[in-house]
Design a protein around this motif. Structure first.
Motif, short mmCIF file in Angstrom:
data_model
loop_
_atom_site.label_atom_id
_atom_site.label_comp_id
_atom_site.label_asym_id
_atom_site.label_seq_id
_atom_site.Cartn_x
_atom_site.Cartn_y
_atom_site.Cartn_z
N UNK A 51 0.83 -1.20 0.00
CA UNK A 51 0.00 0.00 0.00
C UNK A 51 0.87 1.26 0.00
N UNK A 52 0.41 2.25 -0.72
CA UNK A 52 1.12 3.51 -0.79
C UNK A 52 0.84 4.29 0.49
N UNK A 53 1.89 4.76 1.13
CA UNK A 53 1.64 5.52 2.36
C UNK A 53 0.92 6.82 2.02
N UNK A 54 0.10 7.29 2.89
CA UNK A 54 -0.62 8.54 2.61
C UNK A 54 0.37 9.69 2.45
N UNK A 55 0.02 10.60 1.56
CA UNK A 55 0.89 11.75 1.30
C UNK A 55 0.93 12.64 2.54
N UNK A 56 2.12 13.08 2.83
CA UNK A 56 2.27 13.98 3.97
C UNK A 56 1.96 15.40 3.53
N UNK A 57 1.32 16.15 4.35
CA UNK A 57 1.07 17.54 3.99
C UNK A 57 2.40 18.28 3.87
N UNK A 58 2.50 19.26 2.97
CA UNK A 58 3.76 19.97 2.80
C UNK A 58 4.15 20.70 4.08
N UNK A 59 5.44 20.77 4.26
CA UNK A 59 5.99 21.47 5.43
C UNK A 59 5.76 22.97 5.22
N UNK A 60 5.05 23.64 6.13
CA UNK A 60 4.75 25.06 5.93
C UNK A 60 5.99 25.93 5.89
N UNK A 61 7.13 25.41 6.37
CA UNK A 61 8.35 26.22 6.35
C UNK A 61 9.04 26.16 4.99
N UNK A 62 8.67 25.18 4.13
CA UNK A 62 9.27 25.06 2.80
C UNK A 62 8.58 26.04 1.86
N UNK A 63 9.36 26.68 1.00
CA UNK A 63 8.76 27.61 0.03
C UNK A 63 8.03 26.81 -1.03
N UNK A 64 6.84 27.28 -1.40
CA UNK A 64 5.99 26.57 -2.33
C UNK A 64 5.60 27.46 -3.51
N UNK A 65 5.34 26.83 -4.65
CA UNK A 65 4.79 27.51 -5.81
C UNK A 65 3.31 27.15 -5.83
N UNK A 66 2.44 28.13 -5.91
CA UNK A 66 1.00 27.88 -5.95
C UNK A 66 0.46 28.40 -7.27
N UNK A 67 -0.24 27.54 -7.99
CA UNK A 67 -0.87 27.90 -9.27
C UNK A 67 -2.36 27.73 -9.11
#
Length: 131
Positions: free
Chosen positions: A85-101
């Motif tokens: 089974x694929x482990x559930x995706x972890x939510x992104x670390x809020x301290x990491x910079x993200x690109x939002x589209x």
């Protein structure tokens, strides 16, 4: 009164084998083969079923072997272990910079978030989306 004086044609075993070989070719239809040899397609169907088929050994018997219907062959398929089974995706670390589209087309809205570390992947994906 009309009297039919036309006699029935007799076909050699070699001719029948040639017709049956033409029928065995990939994509050939019995009707088209019969028309090409100036025969009635019902006669060719009878030859394919064995009635009046060529009796001579050699090419004729090979053609008849090719026209026999396929038979069921049982195969054993090795079983493989079910995928883990694929482990559930972890939510992104809020301290990491993200690109939002964010895209909106009519009532449909899509929001995509990518980590800055995967900016090249994001650019590739965006090019495909905008095509």
């Amino acid at each position: 009164m009309h009297v039919n004086t036309k006699q029935r044609r007799r076909h050699s075993a070699a001719f029948k084998a040639e017709v049956l070989a033409a029928c065995a070719e990939t994509g050939a239809s019995v009707a088209a083969v019969a028309m090409a040899f100036k025969l009635n397609d019902n006669l060719v169907h009878q030859w394919r079923r064995g009635r009046g088929a060529p009796k001579a050994p050699g090419v004729a018997s090979k053609v008849l072997a090719q026209t026999t219907p396929p038979q069921f062959i049982e195969l054993t398929v090795p079983t493989t272990a079910p995928p883990s089974p694929v482990p559930p995706a972890r939510p992104p670390d809020p301290t990491t910079e993200m690109i939002t589209l964010e895209f909106k087309r009519g009532a449909l809205g899509v929001s995509v978030t990518w980590p800055v570390s995967a900016a090249a992947d994001c650019a590739t994906w965006l090019r495909e989306v905008l095509r």
